[in-house]
Design an enzyme around this catalytic site. Sequence first.
Site, short mmCIF file in Angstrom:
data_model
loop_
_atom_site.label_atom_id
_atom_site.label_comp_id
_atom_site.label_asym_id
_atom_site.label_seq_id
_atom_site.Cartn_x
_atom_site.Cartn_y
_atom_site.Cartn_z
N GLU A 16 0.52 8.80 8.88
CA GLU A 16 1.62 7.89 8.55
C GLU A 16 2.86 8.34 9.31
O GLU A 16 3.18 9.53 9.34
CB GLU A 16 1.92 7.90 7.05
CG GLU A 16 3.09 6.97 6.70
CD GLU A 16 3.58 7.10 5.26
OE1 GLU A 16 2.94 6.53 4.37
OE2 GLU A 16 4.60 7.78 5.05
N THR A 47 5.58 2.95 8.06
CA THR A 47 6.21 2.51 6.80
C THR A 47 7.21 1.39 7.04
O THR A 47 7.59 1.07 8.16
CB THR A 47 6.92 3.68 6.08
OG1 THR A 47 8.01 4.09 6.90
CG2 THR A 47 5.98 4.84 5.83
N HIS A 76 2.90 -1.32 7.37
CA HIS A 76 3.18 -1.45 5.94
C HIS A 76 4.05 -2.69 5.73
O HIS A 76 4.87 -3.04 6.59
CB HIS A 76 3.96 -0.24 5.41
CG HIS A 76 3.20 1.06 5.47
ND1 HIS A 76 3.49 2.12 4.64
CD2 HIS A 76 2.17 1.47 6.26
CE1 HIS A 76 2.67 3.14 4.92
NE2 HIS A 76 1.87 2.77 5.90
N ARG A 106 3.89 -3.56 -3.07
CA ARG A 106 4.99 -4.22 -3.78
C ARG A 106 6.32 -3.66 -3.32
O ARG A 106 7.27 -4.37 -3.09
CB ARG A 106 4.85 -4.00 -5.30
CG ARG A 106 5.87 -4.80 -6.07
CD ARG A 106 6.11 -4.24 -7.45
NE ARG A 106 6.73 -2.92 -7.40
CZ ARG A 106 6.99 -2.18 -8.45
NH1 ARG A 106 6.66 -2.61 -9.65
NH2 ARG A 106 7.56 -0.99 -8.33
N GLY A 107 6.37 -2.32 -3.16
CA GLY A 107 7.63 -1.68 -2.81
C GLY A 107 8.41 -1.31 -4.05
O GLY A 107 8.17 -1.84 -5.14
N TYR A 146 -3.04 5.47 -6.71
CA TYR A 146 -2.29 6.61 -7.25
C TYR A 146 -3.22 7.49 -8.10
O TYR A 146 -3.48 7.18 -9.27
CB TYR A 146 -1.12 6.08 -8.11
CG TYR A 146 -0.21 5.20 -7.29
CD1 TYR A 146 0.91 5.72 -6.68
CD2 TYR A 146 -0.53 3.85 -7.07
CE1 TYR A 146 1.72 4.93 -5.86
CE2 TYR A 146 0.27 3.05 -6.25
CZ TYR A 146 1.38 3.60 -5.65
OH TYR A 146 2.16 2.80 -4.84
P1 FAD Z 1 1.41 -2.57 -7.23
O1 FAD Z 1 0.00 -2.45 -6.81
O2 FAD Z 1 1.98 -3.94 -7.37
O3 FAD Z 1 1.61 -1.76 -8.59
C1 FAD Z 1 2.92 -1.49 -9.07
C2 FAD Z 1 2.88 -1.27 -10.57
O4 FAD Z 1 2.60 -2.51 -11.22
C3 FAD Z 1 1.80 -0.29 -11.04
O5 FAD Z 1 2.31 0.46 -12.11
C4 FAD Z 1 0.68 -1.20 -11.49
O6 FAD Z 1 -0.14 -0.59 -12.48
C5 FAD Z 1 1.46 -2.38 -12.04
N1 FAD Z 1 0.72 -3.65 -11.96
C6 FAD Z 1 0.04 -4.13 -10.90
N2 FAD Z 1 -0.49 -5.34 -11.20
C7 FAD Z 1 -0.11 -5.63 -12.46
C8 FAD Z 1 -0.32 -6.76 -13.34
N3 FAD Z 1 -1.05 -7.79 -12.96
N4 FAD Z 1 0.24 -6.71 -14.56
C9 FAD Z 1 0.99 -5.66 -14.98
N5 FAD Z 1 1.22 -4.58 -14.19
C10 FAD Z 1 0.68 -4.57 -12.95
N6 FAD Z 1 7.17 1.92 -0.26
C11 FAD Z 1 7.97 1.35 0.67
O7 FAD Z 1 9.05 0.86 0.33
N7 FAD Z 1 7.61 1.31 2.00
C12 FAD Z 1 6.43 1.81 2.44
O8 FAD Z 1 6.13 1.74 3.62
C13 FAD Z 1 5.56 2.43 1.48
N8 FAD Z 1 4.37 2.96 1.85
C14 FAD Z 1 3.52 3.48 0.90
C15 FAD Z 1 2.27 3.96 1.31
C16 FAD Z 1 1.38 4.49 0.36
C17 FAD Z 1 0.02 4.98 0.81
C18 FAD Z 1 1.76 4.56 -1.02
C19 FAD Z 1 0.82 5.15 -2.03
C20 FAD Z 1 3.01 4.09 -1.41
C21 FAD Z 1 3.90 3.54 -0.47
N9 FAD Z 1 5.14 3.03 -0.84
C22 FAD Z 1 5.98 2.46 0.11
C23 FAD Z 1 5.60 3.11 -2.23
C24 FAD Z 1 5.22 1.84 -3.05
O9 FAD Z 1 5.90 0.72 -2.51
C25 FAD Z 1 5.64 2.08 -4.49
O10 FAD Z 1 4.85 3.08 -5.06
C26 FAD Z 1 5.70 0.85 -5.39
O11 FAD Z 1 6.39 1.21 -6.59
C27 FAD Z 1 4.36 0.29 -5.80
O12 FAD Z 1 3.76 -0.38 -4.79
P2 FAD Z 1 2.21 -0.87 -4.97
O13 FAD Z 1 1.90 -1.71 -3.79
O14 FAD Z 1 1.35 0.27 -5.28
O15 FAD Z 1 2.40 -1.81 -6.26
#
Ligand code: FAD
Length: 284
Positions: A16, A47, A76, A106-107, A146
């Site tokens: 990354e 990212t 990303h 989601r971010g 996670y």
């Molecule tokens: P989601 O998959 O949408 O999950 C977010 C939360 O919502 C979780 O707690 C989940 O359990 C909950 N949830 C999901 N679906 C539902 C539903 N239907 N009902 C109720 N709750 C639900 N951030 C950046 O800003 N830029 C980046 O480039 C970036 N790169 C990343 C790369 C990796 C490998 C990782 C692990 C994280 C990265 N992040 C980045 C951080 C990430 O954006 C945050 O962790 C964010 O808070 C969650 O994103 P997600 O896509 O995992 O969210």
Amino acid sequence: MIQDLRNGTKTSLSFEVFPPKKEEEFHNIFDRLDDFAKLKPDFISCTYGAGGSKSGKTIEIASYIQNKLHIDAVAHMTCVGFKQADLEQNCAMLQREGIGHVLALRGDRPRDMTDEQFNGREFFYASDMVRYLKAHTQLCIAGACYPEKHPEAENAASDLAHLKQKTDEGVSFLISQLFFDNDSFYRFRERAVQAGITVPICAGIMPITAVGQLGTSITLSGSTVPGKLSDMLEAYARKPEELRKAGVEYAVGQILDLKAHGVDGIHVYTMNRVKTTAEIVAQI
Ligand code: FAD
């Protein structure tokens, strides 16, 4: 190649990188990418700023990786501040640059986003963006996972159920949050399989090379810091080069153990550091 990862033929190695914040440092990233390319990763991900302001930089870097270095690039993309028109525009840019892989996220909520904006967002979860991308593009979509649960999730079971929903929407592979305790990853992987998640999972490894990292990335990730690691940080707190070497050794130990446990892929959070990444690759 990402294709191998999806076929499950070997443990992939990926990196990354992030777009440097300062404009004057931006051109340096291309030299670093040239050096990263020499380490022969299967893919490099770049990212994206949650507010979307740096989206052009992400695509510019991903395009360089894909078109100049001929390595699969994963751009990303965060949807927390996105309307459908923004997503369409981003997808058109990716298509124009020949970038076929995205990490759909989601971010985190940007600091300047009001409650109204956050609660009224068009794509509520990453899975909503995945559904849209699957229906409207040919992109190969990755998702985040996670091992120690997402910090906002009520519990590990609900987080896993949401992850299953996300993969069902069309995620082809997962990249994990960084972790320092391999057992937490193995437990997560087992639970994911039991939940019916069958896509490959790349294990996210971040070498600790400076004491300051503990206060930023690690705290934000919510990852457990095992005693061995905190002892190391304490022992070398005032010896930066020794700390860096110990950080490399710790990461190498984690990776070798993960490979022995048949992990699908190793994804190194490089922090744009070539020397440290090269030392790790040489030892694994
Ligand atoms: P989601 O998959 O949408 O999950 C977010 C939360 O919502 C979780 O707690 C989940 O359990 C909950 N949830 C999901 N679906 C539902 C539903 N239907 N009902 C109720 N709750 C639900 N951030 C950046 O800003 N830029 C980046 O480039 C970036 N790169 C990343 C790369 C990796 C490998 C990782 C692990 C994280 C990265 N992040 C980045 C951080 C990430 O954006 C945050 O962790 C964010 O808070 C969650 O994103 P997600 O896509 O995992 O969210």
